[in-house]
Each structure stands twice: as structure tokens, then as C-alpha cells.
Design an enzyme around this catalytic site. Structure first.
Site, PDB file in Angstrom:
ATOM      1  N   LYS A 102     -25.139  43.125  44.756  1.00  0.00           N
ATOM      2  CA  LYS A 102     -23.692  43.084  44.476  1.00  0.00           C
ATOM      3  C   LYS A 102     -22.894  42.924  45.766  1.00  0.00           C
ATOM      4  CE  LYS A 102     -19.944  43.208  42.080  1.00  0.00           C
ATOM      5  NZ  LYS A 102     -19.340  44.437  41.561  1.00  0.00           N
ATOM      6  N   THR A 148     -19.065  49.435  42.001  1.00  0.00           N
ATOM      7  CA  THR A 148     -19.357  49.022  43.376  1.00  0.00           C
ATOM      8  C   THR A 148     -18.940  50.162  44.279  1.00  0.00           C
ATOM      9  OG1 THR A 148     -18.920  46.710  42.807  1.00  0.00           O
ATOM     10  CG2 THR A 148     -18.975  47.265  45.139  1.00  0.00           C
ATOM     11  N   LYS A 176     -11.163  47.383  48.713  1.00  0.00           N
ATOM     12  CA  LYS A 176     -12.078  48.531  48.789  1.00  0.00           C
ATOM     13  C   LYS A 176     -13.525  48.071  48.866  1.00  0.00           C
ATOM     14  CE  LYS A 176     -13.740  50.246  45.226  1.00  0.00           C
ATOM     15  NZ  LYS A 176     -15.014  50.106  44.452  1.00  0.00           N
TER      16      LYS A 176
END
Length: 307
Positions: free
Chosen positions: A170, A95, A239
């Protein structure tokens, strides 16, 4: 699939996720090599250790990349592009900002390597039991070459079309992960403050419509106040949430719940909880709420519960 038809697989980044993938593939009979800047991780994995990205390229037909940062992806993409990777398929499974993935795609395409953007839905727990869901995007031909691998490391894979759609999906999924994990912590804090037994709360809420995958996965950790080893570290979700927030602003989408969650994740990192599972957000609600529940004998009874 016969052994002769199985693609040779290289795994770059053999941590929790990459190491689990390498193990499943080796157990399924694939020839697997692995590289990581931390050689000890490769030695601990089921992959045959190699010493460079170039060596992975030389020994693989499909290269899986499970990398922690933009700088790692930039470095690996440059080294892979320099290793004459023509005809190979590479799969970026992390990601990361879409701009970084597109930069890697363009660099590898110029070298004749087909890069897929294929992040996964799932934590280290799902990687360990091969129940990840793969959000693949990019060329259909590349997806078909990688699909036998996806079938081993996950329970389902999707081809979502143009390169980048995997990351876009995602971002949607991880927005829910971030919000639902915080919601689970808040719900458990409320239950404890109200005097409910946390174990009973977990059982009862999991049986009803108010539950979520994150409540079911992370709720038991909150009940036990045990967050190590992590299924996904709090710092990683922090993050990811920042990446999603930046992307949402870029496309003009409002994300008020994510905006409310981000400061709590930041507090978790600042409180030195970042190395623990994201369920450790429960600790941010303080000892006072938990202590107000009293001893188990003082807690509010729940009729019909069978804890």
C-alpha cells in the site's frame, strides 16, 4: 455461498469506506453489525448498530476495521483483545504505520484472534461501487476465511504473504497516488496557463499515454473546480504520504518525487483545503494561471477535439 456458510461480519469504523463495505455486505445477504464512536454514522449505514467493540466481537466471526489513526487502532485492539475474541479473524484495512499494526497483531494474537493487515487500493468512489483492491497479508487461513467478504467489497484481493506486506504494498501504491494527483494538478495548471480549454485538456490527455488513474479520477474535479464530497480527502493523503516517507527512510529508499510533493500537500492543509478531495491541490497553483487562459473564445483551439 449459502447463507449458513457466510461468516457474520462486524465493521468497526463506519465512515465513508467502512459504511460502503457494510452496505455491500448487507445487500449480499451477510449478517452485518457496525460500531463507530460517531453513532450517527452507524445509524446512517446498512449495519445493525451495536454499542461497543465487545458487542461487535460477540456478534461476528470476521471483524473489519476501518480506522482513522494509530490511537484509534490502539484503543480498538485493546478493547477487542479484552472481549475474548479467540477463533475470530480481524482485518485492519487502513493506512497506518506498520509498527502500530504489528502492535495490534501481537496483542490480538495473545488473545487468540488472527489479525490480517489488509489495506485497500481505492478511494471512497471505489468503495461505493465495490471496485476496491485488497492487499491482504498475514495467515493464509485468515485470508481464506475473509476472502468471501473481500469478493463482495472489492473487485480483486491478493494474499501477499507475511503480516505487514499488505501495508508495504500500500505504501508503494499510495506513493503513486500522491505523486500522480499532484502531477495532474500541475498539468492542468500548465494547460490553463497556455490558454487551453481545461475540458479539452482532460479529454485529450486521458486518451493518450500521459494519463493516469489519478488524472482520470481527479482531473474532472479540477476542471469543474468541485471537490466536495471528496473521494479521498487531501488531509488523508497528506497523512499517508508522511507515513510512506518515514517508512522509505527506514528502509533506505530514495523518494525524491514524494519529497517534492509533501510540501504541496502541507500547503493544501494550511490553506484549509484538507477537508476537500485531494484534487483541490489544483487551487494551489493560483488564480493567475487560470485567468491567463482568458475566456473560452480566447483559448487555443484544438483540432480534432470533440469536447
Amino acid at each position: 455461498m449459502s447463507a449458513a456458510d457466510r461468516p457474520r461480519v462486524g465493521v468497526i469504523g463506519v465512515g465513508v469506506m467502512g459504511g460502503a463495505m457494510a452496505g455491500h455486505l448487507a445487500a449480499a445477504g451477510f449478517e452485518v453489525c457496525g460500531y463507530d464512536v460517531d453513532a450517527a454514522k452507524v445509524e446512517a449505514s446498512a449495519a445493525n448498530p451495536v454499542e461497543s467493540v465487545a458487542e461487535v466481537a460477540a456478534r461476528s466471526d470476521v471483524v473489519l476495521m476501518s480506522l482513522p489513526s494509530v490511537s484509534a487502532l490502539d484503543t480498538v485492539a485493546a478493547e477487542l483483545a479484552a472481549a475474548e475474541p479467540a477463533g475470530r479473524v480481524a482485518v485492519e484495512m487502513g493506512t497506518l504505520p506498520l509498527e502500530a499494526k504489528q502492535r495490534a497483531h501481537d496483542r490480538l494474537a495473545a488473545a487468540g484472534c488472527d489479525l490480517l493487515d489488509a489495506p485497500v487500493s481505492g478511494t471512497g468512489l471505489q468503495a461505493a461501487d465495490a471496485t476496491l483492491v485488497i492487499y491482504s497479508s498475514g495467515s493464509r487461513a485468515g485470508y481464506e476465511r475473509a476472502r468471501p467478504i473481500f469478493e463482495v467489497i472489492g473487485r480483486r484481493s491478493y494474499h501477499l504473504g507475511a503480516f505487514g506486506n499488505g501495508s508495504r504494498m500500500k505504501f508503494v501504491a499510495n506513493l503513486l497516488v500522491a505523486v500522480h494527483t499532484l502531477a495532474a494538478a500541475e498539468a492542468h495548471a500548465l494547460g490553463a496557463a497556455a490558454g487551453l480549454d481545461p475540458q479539452v485538456t482532460q479529454e485529450v490527455i486521458s486518451a493518450g499515454v500521459g494519463t493516469s488513474s489519478m488524472f482520470d479520477i481527479r482531473g474532472p474535479m479540477m476542471v469543474a473546480d468541485s471537490f466536495d464530497p471528496p473521494s479521498a480527502r487531501l488531509a488523508i493523503i497528506h497523512k499517508d504520504a508522511g507515513i510512506i516517507s518515514d517508512f522509505a527512510r527506514a528502509v533506505g529508499a530514495e523518494t525524491p518525487l514524494l519529497d517534492a510533493a509533501l510540501p504541496m500537500y502541507r500547503r493544501g492543509v494550511e490553506a484549509d483545503l484538507g477537508h476537500l478531495d485531494a484534487a483541490a491541490l489544483r487551487r494551489l497553483f493560483g488564480a493567475a494561471a487560470a485567468e491567463s487562459a482568458g475566456t473560452p473564445a480566447d483559448r487555443i483551439p484544438t483540432e480534432g477535439a470533440n469536447p
